[in-house]
Design a protein around this motif. Structure first.
Motif, short mmCIF file in Angstrom:
data_model
loop_
_atom_site.label_atom_id
_atom_site.label_comp_id
_atom_site.label_asym_id
_atom_site.label_seq_id
_atom_site.Cartn_x
_atom_site.Cartn_y
_atom_site.Cartn_z
N ARG A 287 0.83 -1.21 0.00
CA ARG A 287 0.00 0.00 0.00
C ARG A 287 0.86 1.26 0.00
N GLU A 288 1.99 1.22 0.70
CA GLU A 288 2.88 2.38 0.68
C GLU A 288 3.40 2.63 -0.73
N ALA A 289 3.71 1.57 -1.45
CA ALA A 289 4.16 1.72 -2.83
C ALA A 289 3.07 2.34 -3.70
N VAL A 290 1.86 1.84 -3.55
CA VAL A 290 0.74 2.35 -4.36
C VAL A 290 0.53 3.84 -4.11
N ARG A 291 0.56 4.23 -2.85
CA ARG A 291 0.36 5.64 -2.52
C ARG A 291 1.50 6.50 -3.05
N ALA A 374 3.49 1.91 -19.42
CA ALA A 374 2.11 2.09 -19.86
C ALA A 374 1.69 3.55 -19.91
N GLY A 375 2.58 4.44 -19.48
CA GLY A 375 2.29 5.87 -19.57
C GLY A 375 1.52 6.43 -18.40
N LEU A 376 1.43 5.68 -17.29
CA LEU A 376 0.75 6.24 -16.13
C LEU A 376 1.65 7.26 -15.44
N PRO A 377 1.07 8.30 -14.88
CA PRO A 377 1.87 9.36 -14.24
C PRO A 377 2.36 8.93 -12.86
N VAL A 378 3.38 8.07 -12.83
CA VAL A 378 3.93 7.61 -11.56
C VAL A 378 4.69 8.76 -10.91
N GLU A 379 4.28 9.13 -9.71
CA GLU A 379 4.81 10.35 -9.09
C GLU A 379 6.20 10.16 -8.51
N THR A 380 6.39 9.12 -7.67
CA THR A 380 7.68 8.92 -7.01
C THR A 380 8.01 7.43 -7.01
N ASP A 381 9.09 7.09 -6.35
CA ASP A 381 9.58 5.72 -6.32
C ASP A 381 8.80 4.90 -5.28
N GLY A 382 7.79 4.17 -5.75
CA GLY A 382 7.00 3.35 -4.85
C GLY A 382 7.77 2.19 -4.27
N VAL A 383 8.74 1.67 -5.04
CA VAL A 383 9.55 0.57 -4.53
C VAL A 383 10.34 1.02 -3.31
N ALA A 384 10.91 2.20 -3.37
CA ALA A 384 11.66 2.73 -2.23
C ALA A 384 10.76 2.90 -1.01
N ALA A 385 9.53 3.34 -1.24
CA ALA A 385 8.59 3.50 -0.12
C ALA A 385 8.28 2.16 0.52
#
Length: 393
Positions: A287-291, A374-385
């Motif tokens: 969930r942290e990654a998704v957010r 896929a072109g989604l606007p990924v804001e930050t590094d979810g993996v790091a979160a």
């Protein structure tokens, strides 16, 4: 990369069937034995003795019936062993599988009061309390709840539904589907007053598909003696009679029972509280990654987040199935599809069963790359979160 030779292992990160441990695969590969002989009786007796604690019951308070079938068969068994034609059932629209269980009940000739839902929340205990209090004639014979809705990543608060039954002093049976929660999320058949628990082999129990289960209370067993729905294969009585000596009244899935014996031992060795805590930790990291990606978890109630899977909403202008296609094509990883009215709107990340921190890190890395491709606007590094959660003690 479609059609090219793959190296490494395929990442099967759907919410079931899950990855089968090597120990279980080796057990399943053993030679089949005579299912009427003494060696099989020892196997059957051992498995039947080890199963009840996983459900939160015991041999003294309940029985566990094992079928060679998918979880759908255990749904039907729960209904036909306890109910009669025309009986009224209370159920909740929590997602795709709750809807299918309702359809089955209606096809069997039951009358279903289906409490509408938005597929983002679990069964509503307040709605249950209202419906049960209004049923002064006690026409409702059973309440059906999906504990963990595999299509949405929402876990219903079964204990609160039981409290609603108790508050209304209502005699209805409580039937609960734990197909994607048993062995992954805290579940208490006896303590929560559940009468029939439905489960399958291919998720938290770390087996291939092919076994299903009913954990049965004394009250449900008593109801089965007068239930009028037709049944033969699903009938508890001949199975429980044969189980007394470690056998089944028909040919059992011997090799899956080999695997089940090992899987139950693995769960016991880890300790169920540790198993549940591991799943909750991986769910929290996901969930942290998704957010961090700027996306939304489908489950809308913090009390109901699933420990087994996380369903991720994609923005309306994007297609979740395209994300899944790219992830599969480029990184050889399978993610769960959106089902029913969620088709194309969500993808589902399974994090249950035989799973660890590095598996989750690899899974989320594949998702993150797929989202960007896929072109989604990924804001930050979810993996790091997610890793920040996993690095904590």
């Amino acid at each position: 990369m479609t059609g090219q030779l793959r190296t490494g292992r395929h990442f099967l990160q759907i919410p079931g069937p899950t990855n089968v441990p090597d120990e279980v695969l080796r057990a399943i590969s053993a030679p089949t034995i005579d299912h009427r002989g003494p060696e099989f009786a020892a196997l059957g007796t051992a498995v039947l003795a080890a199963l009840p604690p996983v459900f939160g019951t015991s041999a003294a308070t309940g029985k566990v019936v094992v079928y060679p079938s998918s979880g759908t068969g255990a749904w039907e068994a729960a209904l036909v062993n306890t109910l009669s034609p025309g009986d009224r059932v209370l159920a909740f629209e929590t997602g795709h599988f709750a809807t299918l269980w309702r359809a089955m009940a209606e096809a069997l000739g039951l009358r279903v009061d289906f409490v509408p839902g938005d597929w983002r929340h679990g069964a509503d205990p307040a709605a249950a309390a209202e419906r049960l209090a209004a049923d002064t004639a006690h026409e409702i014979r059973a309440v059906c709840v999906v504990h963990n809705e595999t299509s949405t990543g929402v876990t219903s608060r079964v204990a609160e539904v039981r409290a609603a039954l108790d508050e209304a002093q209502h005699p209805a049976l409580l039937l609960v589907d734990t197909i994607s929660s048993l062995g992954s999320i805290d579940y208490r058949h006896d303590e929560w007053g559940v009468d029939v628990t439905v489960a399958g082999s291919q998720k938290g129990l770390m087996l291939p598909p092919g076994l299903s289960f009913n954990a049965v209370s004394a009250k449900a067993l008593e109801a089965s003696r007068t239930a009028g729905l037709p049944k033969s294969f699903w009938d508890w009585a001949p199975i429980l009679a044969a189980n007394e000596n470690g056998f089944w009244p028909y040919t059992p899935a011997t090799n899956l029972l080999y695997g089940l014996r090992v899987a139950l031992r693995m769960l016991d060795d880890e300790g169920l509280p540790n198993v549940f805590a591991r799943h909750q930790r991986h769910a929290a990291a996901t969930r942290e990654a998704v957010r961090a990606w700027g996306l939304e978890v489908l489950c809308a109630d913090e009390r109901e987040h699933s420990g087994s899977l996380t369903a991720v909403l994609v923005p309306e202008e994007h297609d979740a199935d395209e994300v899944r296609r790219i992830v599969l094509d480029r990184f050889d990883m399978s993610l769960g599809a959106g089902l029913g009215k969620l088709t194309g709107r969500v993808f589902r990340i399974g994090h249950l069963g035989h799973f660890n921190d590095l598996t989750l890190a690899g899974t989320l890395s594949g998702v993150q790359m797929g989202l960007r491709l896929a072109g989604l606007p990924v804001e930050t590094d979810g993996v790091a979160a997610a890793l920040a959660v996993l690095e904590k003690e």
